[in-house]
Write an enzyme that holds these catalytic residues in place. Structure first.
Site, PDB file in Angstrom:
ATOM      1  N   ASN A 269       0.707  -1.365  -0.020  1.00 50.66           N
ATOM      2  CA  ASN A 269       0.544   0.084   0.189  1.00 50.66           C
ATOM      3  C   ASN A 269       1.134   1.084   0.000  1.00 50.66           C
ATOM      4  O   ASN A 269       0.201   2.120  -1.026  1.00 50.66           O
ATOM      5  CB  ASN A 269      -0.789  -0.137   1.434  1.00 50.66           C
ATOM      6  CG  ASN A 269      -1.916  -0.841   1.073  1.00 50.66           C
ATOM      7  OD1 ASN A 269      -2.388  -0.682   0.194  1.00 50.66           O
ATOM      8  ND2 ASN A 269      -3.400  -1.233   1.985  1.00 50.66           N
TER       9      ASN A 269
ATOM     10  N   ASP B 281      -6.191  -3.037  -3.337  1.00 51.05           N
ATOM     11  CA  ASP B 281      -7.052  -3.346  -2.811  1.00 51.05           C
ATOM     12  C   ASP B 281      -7.116  -4.410  -4.795  1.00 51.05           C
ATOM     13  O   ASP B 281      -7.782  -5.530  -4.878  1.00 51.05           O
ATOM     14  CB  ASP B 281      -8.320  -2.350  -3.939  1.00 51.05           C
ATOM     15  CG  ASP B 281      -8.409  -1.533  -2.747  1.00 51.05           C
ATOM     16  OD1 ASP B 281      -7.795  -1.962  -0.920  1.00 51.05           O
ATOM     17  OD2 ASP B 281      -9.397  -0.484  -2.946  1.00 51.05           O
TER      18      ASP B 281
ATOM     19  N   GLU C 173      -6.515  -7.366   5.191  1.00 51.37           N
ATOM     20  CA  GLU C 173      -5.717  -8.638   4.083  1.00 51.37           C
ATOM     21  C   GLU C 173      -6.148  -9.747   4.586  1.00 51.37           C
ATOM     22  O   GLU C 173      -5.015 -10.738   4.399  1.00 51.37           O
ATOM     23  CB  GLU C 173      -3.973  -8.052   4.022  1.00 51.37           C
ATOM     24  CG  GLU C 173      -3.426  -7.539   5.148  1.00 51.37           C
ATOM     25  CD  GLU C 173      -3.221  -6.691   6.573  1.00 51.37           C
ATOM     26  OE1 GLU C 173      -2.450  -7.017   7.065  1.00 51.37           O
ATOM     27  OE2 GLU C 173      -4.321  -6.103   6.615  1.00 51.37           O
TER      28      GLU C 173
END
Length: 445
Positions: free
Chosen positions: A312, A321, A347
């Site tokens: 990220n 995503d 996650e």
């Protein structure tokens, strides 16, 4: 508008909705018809029972009147001048003639003139005395046969198919198979295979009753006309319901489709399109309870994407995503139809494996791990991002509650993280005993 509707919901959905509406309407109409028919039959049976009870009472009253009239007739005959003169004169010819004319039996000083009918009968007797001494005895009798029943029926309001039966001590003496058993049970009387609705009234004669009867088939036939009209009305209503179903099919299909979509949304994670945490927890509770009752196993696997925060931070949340969605697709494609993968949180992805022991759970986790290890996700800038995941697996009944099962799989996941990531660790009974004594320290993501 019609074309857009069909493309969204499909012809099959419209047909299913029409069938649902028609079946609901049919079930409602059927229930109404059944209730109305049942009430009509009950009311008809009650009316028939009331009518038969009234016939029996009226016939019993008529019988009592006939018996009283017979006693009065005997008294009048005994006091008649011709009989008294014949007795005084001891005229056998005249006594026999009087006895024959009146169906009587006259006994004068031990000599009998005339005979009485044989079999069941009603009789009345009078005596003739002179100076305190009985000089003659007069008896008149009427046979209890079909002719007597004819008199009673003529004096009783009768329905078209009803009749009267005379019964003495449980045996038919007139109006039916003479000598056969006649037991009225729950308002029914049976002669062979034919059943009759029946109501009885006792007569003022020892052991004798009069029974008013009507064939059950005749009683049931009273409502046939009503039934025909009811079925005709039901058929018309059902035809209207069919027309209404076709008109309501589209809005019903739209509502059903919306409900199905809302149900899926309530159980599906919006990002990954697999089950959400709530659906996963509910399924795990259900499968553990099922396994407890049947004595089988349930496997549970938790996976955590390795270094997801770094992905990220380096490539952005859009790429994060995409990674989550790609990993979720691997899970969905790799498990059986009866298994349930779902986003456990962040996650993390969990899988419920019904009927799977610890070895089977580890094999499933290892197969998915390898598929993820081969996975590459392309960023918006065209870079390829490699993905790995760490897995923890546990099994019921080694861990006897849902809470213990989840905690054991979670602990194994953290062990896989500590041992280098991109690996599978399992929660065995030995590890369970050890972890009960020494707590596991958290591992980095």
């Amino acid at each position: 508008m019609e074309r857009r509707f069909r493309s969204r919901y499909g012809r099959a959905a419209v047909v299913r909705a029409a069938l649902v509406v028609f079946m609901l309407a049919g079930a409602l109409i059927g229930a109404i018809v059944f209730t109305l028919d049942l009430n009509a039959r009950r009311s008809n049976n009650q009316q028939a029972a009331t009518e038969l009870a009234g016939m029996a009472r009226v016939s019993a009253s008529t019988f009592s009147t006939m018996r009283a009239n017979l006693r009065a007739h005997v008294g009048e005959l005994a006091s008649s001048v011709p009989l008294q003169q014949a007795v005084v004169d001891r005229s056998a010819a005249r006594l026999r003639a009087i006895a024959r004319t009146h169906d009587a039996r006259i006994v004068v000083r031990g000599h009998a003139y005339g005979t009485l009918p044989t079999g069941p009968r009603i009789a009345a007797t009078a005596t003739m005395a002179s100076q305190g001494r009985v000089v003659a005895r007069l008896t008149v009798a009427v046979p209890m046969d079909r002719s007597l029943l004819g008199v009673l029926e003529s004096a009783t309001p009768m329905s078209k198919h009803s009749a009267l039966v005379l019964v003495q001590n449980g045996r038919v003496i007139a109006g039916g198979p003479v000598g056969s058993r006649a037991v009225v049970d729950r308002g029914r009387l049976h002669f062979g295979s034919v059943a009759f609705e029946a109501k009885a009234a006792k007569l003022d004669l020892a052991g004798v009753s009069i029974v008013a009867v009507e064939p059950v088939s005749a009683v049931d036939a009273r409502v046939n006309d009503y039934r025909r009209k009811l079925l005709f009305a039901a058929a018309i209503t059902l035809a209207l319901a069919a027309g209404l179903a076709t008109r309501l099919a589209r809005p019903v299909a739209r509502v059903l489709g919306d409900l199905a979509r809302l149900t899926r949304q309530a159980q599906t994670d919006a990002l990954t399109n697999i089950a959400n945490r709530r659906a996963l927890d509910e399924r795990l509770d259900l499968e553990v309870d099922h396994a407890r009752r049947l004595g089988t196993s349930v496997g549970f696997v938790i996976a955590d994407i390795d270094n997801f925060k770094s992905i990220n931070d380096r490539y952005g949340h859009q790429t994060g995503d995409d990674v989550l969605r790609a990993v979720a697709r691997v899970f969905a494609d790799a498990v059986r139809e009866l298994d349930l993968p779902g986003r456990y949180g962040g996650e993390e992805i969990g899988v419920v494996l019904p009927g799977t022991n610890l070895a089977g759970s580890r094999n499933t986790a290892e197969r998915i791990r390898k598929l993820i290890d081969d996975l590459e996700v392309t960023t918006l800038d065209g870079e390829l991002v490699g993905v790995t995941a760490s897995f923890g697996a546990a099994c019921y009944p080694t861990h006897g509650t849902v809470e213990e099962l989840v905690a054991a799989a979670d602990a194994s996941l953290y062990e896989a993280k500590r041992n280098g990531k991109n690996r599978v660790e399992t929660a065995t009974a030995k590890k369970k005993a050890r972890s009960a004594q020494v707590g596991d320290a958290p591992a980095p993501a």
